[in-house]
Design a protein around this motif. Sequence first.
Motif, PDB file in Angstrom:
ATOM      1  N   ALA A 229       0.838  -1.204   0.000  1.00  0.00           N
ATOM      2  CA  ALA A 229       0.000   0.000   0.000  1.00  0.00           C
ATOM      3  C   ALA A 229       0.875   1.257   0.000  1.00  0.00           C
ATOM      4  CB  ALA A 229      -0.929  -0.003   1.209  1.00  0.00           C
ATOM      5  N   ALA A 230       1.937   1.253   0.795  1.00  0.00           N
ATOM      6  CA  ALA A 230       2.854   2.396   0.830  1.00  0.00           C
ATOM      7  C   ALA A 230       3.547   2.569  -0.517  1.00  0.00           C
ATOM      8  CB  ALA A 230       3.888   2.208   1.937  1.00  0.00           C
ATOM      9  N   LEU A 231       3.968   1.466  -1.103  1.00  0.00           N
ATOM     10  CA  LEU A 231       4.643   1.508  -2.396  1.00  0.00           C
ATOM     11  C   LEU A 231       3.718   2.068  -3.478  1.00  0.00           C
ATOM     12  CD1 LEU A 231       7.157   0.673  -4.091  1.00  0.00           C
ATOM     13  CD2 LEU A 231       5.976  -1.494  -4.484  1.00  0.00           C
ATOM     14  N   LYS A 232       2.469   1.588  -3.505  1.00  0.00           N
ATOM     15  CA  LYS A 232       1.527   2.003  -4.552  1.00  0.00           C
ATOM     16  C   LYS A 232       1.103   3.462  -4.419  1.00  0.00           C
ATOM     17  CE  LYS A 232      -1.371  -1.555  -4.198  1.00  0.00           C
ATOM     18  NZ  LYS A 232      -2.453  -2.493  -4.547  1.00  0.00           N
ATOM     19  N   HIS A 233       1.405   4.091  -3.312  1.00  0.00           N
ATOM     20  CA  HIS A 233       1.089   5.512  -3.151  1.00  0.00           C
ATOM     21  C   HIS A 233       2.028   6.377  -4.001  1.00  0.00           C
ATOM     22  CE1 HIS A 233      -1.436   8.259  -0.913  1.00  0.00           C
ATOM     23  NE2 HIS A 233      -0.402   9.063  -0.788  1.00  0.00           N
TER      24      HIS A 233
ATOM     25  N   HIS B   1       8.292  -4.357 -13.273  1.00  0.00           N
ATOM     26  CA  HIS B   1       8.961  -3.554 -12.239  1.00  0.00           C
ATOM     27  C   HIS B   1       8.067  -2.379 -11.838  1.00  0.00           C
ATOM     28  CE1 HIS B   1       9.890  -1.517 -15.993  1.00  0.00           C
ATOM     29  NE2 HIS B   1      10.075  -0.415 -15.289  1.00  0.00           N
ATOM     30  N   TRP B   2       8.527  -1.608 -10.851  1.00  0.00           N
ATOM     31  CA  TRP B   2       7.788  -0.454 -10.338  1.00  0.00           C
ATOM     32  C   TRP B   2       8.484   0.827 -10.763  1.00  0.00           C
ATOM     33  CZ3 TRP B   2       3.238  -1.072  -7.602  1.00  0.00           C
ATOM     34  CH2 TRP B   2       2.930  -2.378  -7.256  1.00  0.00           C
ATOM     35  N   GLU B   3       7.689   1.823 -11.197  1.00  0.00           N
ATOM     36  CA  GLU B   3       8.210   3.128 -11.610  1.00  0.00           C
ATOM     37  C   GLU B   3       7.505   4.232 -10.826  1.00  0.00           C
ATOM     38  OE1 GLU B   3       7.758   3.599 -15.818  1.00  0.00           O
ATOM     39  OE2 GLU B   3       9.079   1.899 -16.263  1.00  0.00           O
ATOM     40  N   PRO B   4       8.197   5.356 -10.595  1.00  0.00           N
ATOM     41  CA  PRO B   4       7.547   6.469  -9.878  1.00  0.00           C
ATOM     42  C   PRO B   4       6.313   6.967 -10.634  1.00  0.00           C
ATOM     43  CG  PRO B   4       9.901   6.851 -10.123  1.00  0.00           C
ATOM     44  CD  PRO B   4       9.576   5.655 -10.961  1.00  0.00           C
ATOM     45  N   LYS B   5       5.263   7.271  -9.886  1.00  0.00           N
ATOM     46  CA  LYS B   5       4.055   7.835 -10.482  1.00  0.00           C
ATOM     47  C   LYS B   5       4.269   9.323 -10.720  1.00  0.00           C
ATOM     48  CE  LYS B   5       0.567   6.913  -7.731  1.00  0.00           C
ATOM     49  NZ  LYS B   5      -0.507   6.370  -6.899  1.00  0.00           N
ATOM     50  N   PRO B   6       3.572   9.887 -11.707  1.00  0.00           N
ATOM     51  CA  PRO B   6       3.698  11.333 -11.942  1.00  0.00           C
ATOM     52  C   PRO B   6       3.263  12.165 -10.733  1.00  0.00           C
ATOM     53  CG  PRO B   6       2.478  10.280 -13.721  1.00  0.00           C
ATOM     54  CD  PRO B   6       2.704   9.249 -12.660  1.00  0.00           C
ATOM     55  N   ARG B   7       2.234  11.662 -10.016  1.00  0.00           N
ATOM     56  CA  ARG B   7       1.747  12.341  -8.804  1.00  0.00           C
ATOM     57  C   ARG B   7       1.477  11.298  -7.728  1.00  0.00           C
ATOM     58  NH1 ARG B   7      -2.766  15.707 -11.568  1.00  0.00           N
ATOM     59  NH2 ARG B   7      -3.628  13.648 -11.375  1.00  0.00           N
ATOM     60  N   ARG B   8       1.872  11.628  -6.509  1.00  0.00           N
ATOM     61  CA  ARG B   8       1.619  10.728  -5.379  1.00  0.00           C
ATOM     62  C   ARG B   8       0.129  10.684  -5.079  1.00  0.00           C
ATOM     63  NH1 ARG B   8       5.096   9.442  -1.325  1.00  0.00           N
ATOM     64  NH2 ARG B   8       3.506  10.036   0.155  1.00  0.00           N
ATOM     65  N   GLY B   9      -0.312   9.584  -4.525  1.00  0.00           N
ATOM     66  CA  GLY B   9      -1.696   9.468  -4.120  1.00  0.00           C
ATOM     67  C   GLY B   9      -2.192   8.046  -4.304  1.00  0.00           C
ATOM     68  N   PRO B  10      -3.419   7.791  -3.852  1.00  0.00           N
ATOM     69  CA  PRO B  10      -3.964   6.436  -3.976  1.00  0.00           C
ATOM     70  C   PRO B  10      -4.061   6.029  -5.448  1.00  0.00           C
ATOM     71  CG  PRO B  10      -5.647   7.972  -3.200  1.00  0.00           C
ATOM     72  CD  PRO B  10      -4.359   8.720  -3.261  1.00  0.00           C
ATOM     73  N   SER B  11      -3.764   4.765  -5.709  1.00  0.00           N
ATOM     74  CA  SER B  11      -3.708   4.307  -7.092  1.00  0.00           C
ATOM     75  C   SER B  11      -4.989   3.651  -7.580  1.00  0.00           C
ATOM     76  CB  SER B  11      -2.554   3.318  -7.259  1.00  0.00           C
ATOM     77  OG  SER B  11      -2.727   2.235  -6.372  1.00  0.00           O
TER      78      SER B  11
ATOM     79  N   ARG C 264      -9.553   0.722  -3.995  1.00  0.00           N
ATOM     80  CA  ARG C 264      -9.272   0.092  -2.699  1.00  0.00           C
ATOM     81  C   ARG C 264      -8.334   0.962  -1.858  1.00  0.00           C
ATOM     82  NH1 ARG C 264     -10.183  -4.895  -0.871  1.00  0.00           N
ATOM     83  NH2 ARG C 264      -8.922  -5.609   0.857  1.00  0.00           N
ATOM     84  N   ALA C 265      -7.331   1.556  -2.491  1.00  0.00           N
ATOM     85  CA  ALA C 265      -6.361   2.385  -1.772  1.00  0.00           C
ATOM     86  C   ALA C 265      -6.994   3.670  -1.246  1.00  0.00           C
ATOM     87  CB  ALA C 265      -5.185   2.717  -2.675  1.00  0.00           C
ATOM     88  N   GLU C 266      -8.011   4.153  -1.920  1.00  0.00           N
ATOM     89  CA  GLU C 266      -8.681   5.367  -1.461  1.00  0.00           C
ATOM     90  C   GLU C 266      -9.358   5.141  -0.117  1.00  0.00           C
ATOM     91  OE1 GLU C 266     -11.260   6.454  -4.674  1.00  0.00           O
ATOM     92  OE2 GLU C 266      -9.620   7.279  -5.848  1.00  0.00           O
ATOM     93  N   GLY C 267      -9.911   3.942   0.088  1.00  0.00           N
ATOM     94  CA  GLY C 267     -10.582   3.621   1.347  1.00  0.00           C
ATOM     95  C   GLY C 267      -9.594   3.374   2.469  1.00  0.00           C
ATOM     96  N   GLY C 268      -8.543   2.635   2.153  1.00  0.00           N
ATOM     97  CA  GLY C 268      -7.486   2.331   3.115  1.00  0.00           C
ATOM     98  C   GLY C 268      -7.953   1.509   4.292  1.00  0.00           C
ATOM     99  N   GLY C 269      -7.011   1.147   5.127  1.00  0.00           N
ATOM    100  CA  GLY C 269      -7.306   0.424   6.344  1.00  0.00           C
ATOM    101  C   GLY C 269      -7.512  -1.063   6.134  1.00  0.00           C
ATOM    102  N   PRO C 270      -7.620  -1.795   7.238  1.00  0.00           N
ATOM    103  CA  PRO C 270      -7.727  -3.253   7.160  1.00  0.00           C
ATOM    104  C   PRO C 270      -9.053  -3.734   6.559  1.00  0.00           C
ATOM    105  CG  PRO C 270      -7.941  -2.521   9.424  1.00  0.00           C
ATOM    106  CD  PRO C 270      -7.573  -1.318   8.599  1.00  0.00           C
ATOM    107  N   ARG C 271     -10.057  -2.894   6.547  1.00  0.00           N
ATOM    108  CA  ARG C 271     -11.356  -3.291   5.987  1.00  0.00           C
ATOM    109  C   ARG C 271     -11.660  -2.550   4.690  1.00  0.00           C
ATOM    110  NH1 ARG C 271     -11.492  -3.292  11.257  1.00  0.00           N
ATOM    111  NH2 ARG C 271     -12.335  -5.005  12.450  1.00  0.00           N
ATOM    112  N   ALA C 272     -10.630  -2.226   3.947  1.00  0.00           N
ATOM    113  CA  ALA C 272     -10.795  -1.479   2.696  1.00  0.00           C
ATOM    114  C   ALA C 272     -11.683  -2.245   1.737  1.00  0.00           C
ATOM    115  CB  ALA C 272      -9.435  -1.224   2.060  1.00  0.00           C
ATOM    116  N   ARG C 273     -12.490  -1.513   1.036  1.00  0.00           N
ATOM    117  CA  ARG C 273     -13.404  -2.101   0.058  1.00  0.00           C
ATOM    118  C   ARG C 273     -13.020  -1.639  -1.335  1.00  0.00           C
ATOM    119  NH1 ARG C 273     -16.002  -4.704   3.462  1.00  0.00           N
ATOM    120  NH2 ARG C 273     -17.460  -3.984   5.023  1.00  0.00           N
TER     121      ARG C 273
END
Length: 141
Positions: free
Chosen positions: A54-58, A66-76, A79-88
Amino acid sequence: MPKTTARGEAKQSELPSTLRRSDEKAQRTFAEAHDAALEQYNGNEQRAHRVAYAALKHSYEKVGDHWEPKPRRGPSDERAEGGGPRARGKTAEGVNANAPKEHLLAVARRLSISGRSRMTKDELVEAIQKRNRQETRSARE
């Protein structure tokens, strides 16, 4: 198992293969988040792994094997927008589904995805996910 050395560097042998093919900052982001979560969640390896991704995908997106830097940081993704252990919501498996369609088209072009110009944004995300899985599989062989 900790993913960083005593000097704070990522242990190559402990990183997922896609991260071993990524830059040092991506490796460090994953490893440090993993180790912090491992400590926070009393050694729960599975949860630490989810937190690290989750931290990486931000800050990074998966492109091919492989993984490349995103143009802008933020939820990808949703699911990442909701966050937390019960993310939907659905995960985009590292694809930056919140990026503009133009960005997704550029990624699809780099991955040589045919028919990309006629695809909707959701179709582009799915096609990139599929190609990422193929390239990761090929890189492991």
